[in-house]
Design an enzyme around this catalytic site. Structure first.
Site: not given
Length: 312
Positions: A159, A254, A284
């Site tokens: 991320s 995502d 995600h």
């Protein structure tokens, strides 16, 4: 949760998604941080045989920065990966990815280094980038004392940590040291412009939405929003030639999905070797849910790539 876009989620992830807490990154960041730390602690399941050390190193401004190393039993120099935690540049700590780092250390037979980079909005860009770059430089300088082979150092992150890993890899091209051998990018944040189709489409997805993404960049960039460069947003780099090989681990549902594809394609066009895997029915951060079959599979896949690049 009612979704405007029908999602065919992996059944195990669908069951978990209804229990994922909401993080208020705008109005109650302290509580969001508390929840994040609590979830990380609850999921902690230490692996036998991994030696963990906390070290304080000096940042470029003279302050101290906490670094954590994970090492399997070995008397020889090992490959290493600097792994950078996620959390929207605002959440998490050196302990956030303890379990992942232990798995990498044990199963890829490498030293793993994590760091407590400074968090936004108290410390906006470029604080986190500077911290990551300083730690990578320290790893090279201290490779001998750390039992690390300086010719086999990789970088990775998930991320927001993926953004920091990719931007640090870009900066490392100019350093007079052995080149990085790989970038391991897990659901990475890469583009501050937030203008891809997946950003616009996934407005109500579990865990992360397009609106979350816009807010994240606003809080991370702060006053630098109008002058951001590739140190913050890797997709802004004009030249991707000469970067180490990269692997992308992408969730189907995502908001970040399309910017990851865009960056991977640009890397390939620049002659960089790229592996890319998208996991069907995922959201995600899915690989962090290792109680699911797809989460365990993603971890095995990442370890397999690390073993390959370290042996090459």
């Amino acid at each position: 949760m009612t979704l405007s876009v029908p999602l065919r989620l992996d059944p195990e992830l669908a069951a978990i998604s209804v229990m994922i807490p909401e993080f208020d990154l705008l109005d109650d960041l302290p509580e969001a941080r508390r929840i994040e730390d609590e979830l990380a602690a609850q999921g902690r399941n230490p692996l036998d045989g991994i030696v963990i050390d906390d070290i304080r190193i000096q940042r470029r401004d003279g302050a101290r920065l906490r670094v954590r190393t994970y090492r399997p039993p070995s008397s020889r120099a090992l490959p290493a990966i600097l792994y950078i935690h996620g959390g929207a540049f605002m959440l998490g700590s050196v302990a956030t990815e303890d379990e992942r780092c232990e798995f990498y250390a044990r199963d890829a037979n490498c030293v793993v280094i994590a760091l407590d980079y400074r968090l936004a909005p108290e410390h906006p860009f470029p604080a986190a980038f500077d911290d990551c770059a300083d730690v990578l430089d320290w790893i090279y300088r201290e490779a001998g004392s750390l039992g690390i082979d300086p010719r086999r150092i990789a970088i990775g992150g998930n991320s927001a940590g993926g953004a920091l890993a990719a931007s640090t890899a870009l900066a490392a091209r100019a350093i007079d040291r052995p080149p990085l051998v790989h970038q391991l990018l897990v659901n990475p944040v890469l583009d501050c412009r937030s203008r891809t189709p997946s950003i616009a489409r996934f407005t109500e997805t579990p865990v992360w939405t397009g609106a979350h993404n816009v807010l994240m960049w606003e809080r991370y960039l702060g006053a630098a929003a109008g002058s951001a460069d590739h140190r913050a947003s890797p997709s802004l780099a004009d030249d991707l030639a000469g970067l180490p090989s990269a692997s992308f681990w992408i969730a189907e549902f995502d908001p970040l999905r399309d910017e990851d594809y865009d960056y991977a394609l640009r890397l390939m066009a620049a002659g960089v070797q790229v592996d890319l895997t998208q996991y069907a029915g995922t959201i995600h951060g899915f690989d962090g849910y290792r109680m699911t079959g797809v989460g365990r599979r993603a971890m095995r896949d990442q370890i397999r790539v690390l073993r390959r690049v370290f042996q090459g």
